[in-house]
Enzyme design. Sequence first.
Site, mmCIF file in Angstrom:
data_model
loop_
_atom_site.group_PDB
_atom_site.id
_atom_site.type_symbol
_atom_site.label_atom_id
_atom_site.label_comp_id
_atom_site.label_asym_id
_atom_site.label_seq_id
_atom_site.Cartn_x
_atom_site.Cartn_y
_atom_site.Cartn_z
ATOM 1 N N LYS A 192 0.751 -1.206 -0.005
ATOM 2 C CA LYS A 192 0.142 0.024 0.093
ATOM 3 C C LYS A 192 0.961 1.204 0.107
ATOM 4 C CE LYS A 192 -1.943 2.927 1.999
ATOM 5 N NZ LYS A 192 -1.934 4.631 1.828
ATOM 6 N N GLU A 266 9.120 1.105 10.932
ATOM 7 C CA GLU A 266 10.184 2.156 10.944
ATOM 8 C C GLU A 266 9.628 3.412 11.062
ATOM 9 O OE1 GLU A 266 12.167 4.580 9.766
ATOM 10 O OE2 GLU A 266 12.392 4.004 7.843
ATOM 11 N N CYS A 300 13.182 10.435 7.345
ATOM 12 C CA CYS A 300 12.818 10.032 8.801
ATOM 13 C C CYS A 300 14.216 10.073 9.666
ATOM 14 C CB CYS A 300 12.206 8.541 8.860
ATOM 15 S SG CYS A 300 13.310 7.469 7.762
ATOM 16 N N GLU A 397 8.842 15.700 15.436
ATOM 17 C CA GLU A 397 9.452 15.634 14.162
ATOM 18 C C GLU A 397 8.653 16.557 13.199
ATOM 19 O OE1 GLU A 397 8.337 11.786 12.158
ATOM 20 O OE2 GLU A 397 10.360 11.766 11.326
HETATM 21 P P1 NDP Z 1 1.485 8.213 8.181
HETATM 22 O O1 NDP Z 1 2.321 7.606 9.069
HETATM 23 O O2 NDP Z 1 0.132 8.570 8.223
HETATM 24 O O3 NDP Z 1 1.658 7.228 6.687
HETATM 25 C C1 NDP Z 1 2.388 6.460 6.250
HETATM 26 C C2 NDP Z 1 1.586 5.254 5.489
HETATM 27 O O4 NDP Z 1 0.791 4.725 6.258
HETATM 28 C C3 NDP Z 1 0.935 5.763 4.330
HETATM 29 O O5 NDP Z 1 1.012 4.748 3.148
HETATM 30 C C4 NDP Z 1 -0.347 6.159 4.837
HETATM 31 O O6 NDP Z 1 -1.352 6.108 3.738
HETATM 32 C C5 NDP Z 1 -0.647 4.922 5.587
HETATM 33 N N1 NDP Z 1 -1.616 4.851 6.796
HETATM 34 C C6 NDP Z 1 -2.123 5.947 7.191
HETATM 35 N N2 NDP Z 1 -2.949 5.635 8.537
HETATM 36 C C7 NDP Z 1 -2.982 4.353 8.531
HETATM 37 C C8 NDP Z 1 -3.607 3.249 9.460
HETATM 38 N N3 NDP Z 1 -4.450 3.962 10.186
HETATM 39 N N4 NDP Z 1 -3.503 2.243 8.961
HETATM 40 C C9 NDP Z 1 -2.620 1.896 8.178
HETATM 41 N N5 NDP Z 1 -1.984 2.615 7.368
HETATM 42 C C10 NDP Z 1 -2.040 3.992 7.467
HETATM 43 O O7 NDP Z 1 2.435 9.701 7.646
HETATM 44 P P2 NDP Z 1 1.741 10.857 7.063
HETATM 45 O O8 NDP Z 1 2.014 10.709 5.420
HETATM 46 O O9 NDP Z 1 0.323 11.176 7.332
HETATM 47 O O10 NDP Z 1 2.755 11.829 7.595
HETATM 48 C C11 NDP Z 1 2.338 12.382 9.073
HETATM 49 C C12 NDP Z 1 3.529 12.571 9.521
HETATM 50 O O11 NDP Z 1 4.334 11.590 9.700
HETATM 51 C C13 NDP Z 1 4.775 13.617 8.880
HETATM 52 O O12 NDP Z 1 4.477 14.730 9.098
HETATM 53 C C14 NDP Z 1 6.131 12.966 9.444
HETATM 54 O O13 NDP Z 1 6.255 13.601 10.819
HETATM 55 C C15 NDP Z 1 5.673 11.503 9.710
HETATM 56 N N6 NDP Z 1 6.315 10.500 8.789
HETATM 57 C C16 NDP Z 1 7.228 9.886 8.972
HETATM 58 C C17 NDP Z 1 7.828 9.341 8.253
HETATM 59 C C18 NDP Z 1 9.235 8.382 8.460
HETATM 60 O O14 NDP Z 1 9.684 7.781 7.605
HETATM 61 N N7 NDP Z 1 9.681 8.534 9.711
HETATM 62 C C19 NDP Z 1 7.436 8.994 6.782
HETATM 63 C C20 NDP Z 1 6.359 9.740 6.441
HETATM 64 C C21 NDP Z 1 5.655 10.739 7.468
HETATM 65 P P3 NDP Z 1 -1.821 7.478 3.213
HETATM 66 O O15 NDP Z 1 -0.476 8.193 2.930
HETATM 67 O O16 NDP Z 1 -2.529 7.145 2.093
HETATM 68 O O17 NDP Z 1 -2.726 8.223 4.426
#
Ligand code: NDP
Length: 794
Positions: A192, A266, A300, A397
């Site tokens: 996904k 992660e 990250c 973050e």
């Molecule tokens: P999320 O953790 O929400 O998203 C990561 C992935 O998980 C996406 O594919 C998302 O789908 C999916 N997802 C979201 N909600 C669920 C759920 N309840 N169950 C399963 N999968 C889910 O990160 P965001 O993209 O919303 O970013 C928000 C914040 O997270 C950022 O501002 C940043 O601070 C942090 N972040 C950290 C990352 C890292 O690598 N450490 C990477 C990305 C974000 P979809 O995108 O379609 O909502």
Amino acid sequence: MSVATFFDSMDYGPAPEADGEARAWLARHEARFGHFIDGRFVAPAAGAHLDTAEPATGKTLARIAKGDTADIDAAVKAARAAQGPWAKLGGPARARHLYALARMIQRHGRLLAVLEAIDNGKPIRETRDLDVPLAARHFYHHAGWAQLQEREFADQQPVGVVGQIIPWNFPLLMLAWKVAPALALGNTVVLKPAEFTSLTALLFAELATQAGLPAGVLNVVTGAGETGSALVEHPNVDKIAFTGSTEVGRLIREKTAGSGKSLTLELGGKSPFIVFDDADIDGAVEGVVDAIWFNQGQVCCAGSRLLVQEGIAETFYARLKRRMASLRVGAPLDKAIDMGAIVAPVQLERIKSLVATGVAEGAALYQPQIGLPEGGCFYPPTLMTGVHPAATVATEEIFGPVLVAMTFRTPDEAVMLANNTRYGLAASVWSETIGLALDIAPKLQAGVVWVNATNLFDAGVGFGGYRESGFGREGGREGAYEYLKPKAWAARLPRAASDVPALQVVPGGMETPAIDRTAKLFVGGKQARPDGNYSRPVIGPTGRLVGEVGEGNRKDIRNAVAAARGAEAWSRATAHNRAQILYYLGENLSARAAEFAGRIAGMTGQSKGKAAAEVEASIARLFAYGAWADKFEGTVHTPPLRGLALAVHEPIGVAGVVCPDEAPLLAFVSLVAPLVAMGNRVVVVPSERHPLAATDFYQVLETSDVPAGVVNIVTGARDGLTRTLAEHEDVDALWVFGSREASALAERLSVGNLKRTLVDHGLATDWRNPAAAEGPILLRHAVQVKNIWIPYGE
Ligand code: NDP
């Protein structure tokens, strides 16, 4: 404008990368995509789609399918059907597929790089020179693991169907990090991608099928958070691998608790970038650029907290600001820009709001006067100085191009500030004194430490976090294990229920009784009365009372955890020293072997011979871990650069251990010894039903030079004590063997500080079988791997 003009002004001219091929690919699909299931694009079951936009312009780029439970179900079915044949194909055949995928990425490198830059907003320079080549490298490296699997992982088998959820910051690279090891080792995948950036995953799946990947092996279901959630909850998925925010990571931990699904997380970070006063300042300034302005800081492991030694702070800030003024923010497809667009308006707003909070909380803001393109999601490189360690911007973050800076005076203060975070993903240390840098690296709570470098990655070097940055590793041998499970555990059966007989009270006779031995708890190296001052009976096989033990409660667990925390010197003791103590434990248990055998036989009703065999096996196990203590070592990786990455095995810290009822001495020893051998301190809840072998063990501990607080034992009711251990924020790992319910409880309640859990889901382990209960099978869970990168040369 003529070329001569640029010679006069020395300004950069536009250097746009052509996007014709990428746009043509979108046009071929009429900019509308279904899911990629079972080798082809299929329309979403409910017919729903989502728009995906181009961050640099805000314009809609394409429509992607919005997956629901029916789509996830179809993808999981396809993956399940393909998994058996894919695993049976064998490592060498799978290696050919992975090799073909690596070549395919290289063949279509420019198309993937351009599409990624358009879809995500990151500079083409980065997608072309980093994302795409590293993605290819992951498939090459893992083609190698597939080739070697039958020999190198002979005792392991694939996990099965894996659900993988990835974020938007490195869409193709995260796909490669997840898909390559999973497929290499015989699993099939339902992926996904993030809602903002699904296009390269769809292109990859399409190209992979053209490259001959069998249908169903890789399935891509697009959509938003609910789609990810449906994948997490699908009962026919064996593992979830997630990269994203800590918040969603916690949700996933809770949802998968007790399901038997294995999990790697992660998650986020707030990684320190430490500059000592003897650092190469210009090198470190350039390091900061790569640490926090690479990928607009949406990384990250971004070095987002700058810690500078006080004496050079002003010079460092001045040079950094000068460098910031020369950074170029622009269209992602311009080959001469340093920073592209932020992925989406919502993320841009989040960055703006956090920066405003930082200013309101007293930080000084610096943003260079550089032009930003009109429209689209752009944000300038930003430096905040004078930031208090507890300020929001120092702890949250931000996930944007925002660096927060603070100063330190001594190396100890640098370590304290660096570790003053709930995260533990990465850290960067800058000093020209190698002794200082290598003294600091082991003291940092982080899964990756870069010495005089930053943001180095390789498929052969594990990547992953400590603490709330998640658990599990991606890359290298340690990452491969995340997609395998031990064969010796695959055949475990649910533990048979055993009823405790009713207590039969037999009045004593007139003979002289044995002297009463009251078993207390064992905390901080001393026997301690339980806080509640209650006892619980230990009932033998025929219903006779064979003894009483203390009824431990929350307070006792708290005391035991505090004692374990205080015994931190054990984690720094040499492996040789730990080995000596394990041998000594074995020796002292051996001196009392007959007494222990009698105790086990009396408690469990086993024959004396069987009980004696359990004691002998326990002694042998202690010797085995004495042997392993200085042999389960890390590795020296040789990634493709001049330098090394040292994969160091570090103890996790304080571990809770909940023992099963069967084999009350052997299971206790089998679980405690690997943790202790690797430098952890433990709080153990022995068998609820047969605790006396563990309470007798106090004297073995007392006579074997085990430092106070290294092993603490709290007897009592398993589920209640498991709950307390799981909820305790100062317990770093929790192993629960013995019941399905306690396993679920441990996983569900450990979300607070994201403990590393190892549970048996109520499946019985054959403790006598070394393949199932001794050596690396458990040692791997008793350590966390820190990769220390040491590039050398100029
Ligand atoms: P999320 O953790 O929400 O998203 C990561 C992935 O998980 C996406 O594919 C998302 O789908 C999916 N997802 C979201 N909600 C669920 C759920 N309840 N169950 C399963 N999968 C889910 O990160 P965001 O993209 O919303 O970013 C928000 C914040 O997270 C950022 O501002 C940043 O601070 C942090 N972040 C950290 C990352 C890292 O690598 N450490 C990477 C990305 C974000 P979809 O995108 O379609 O909502």
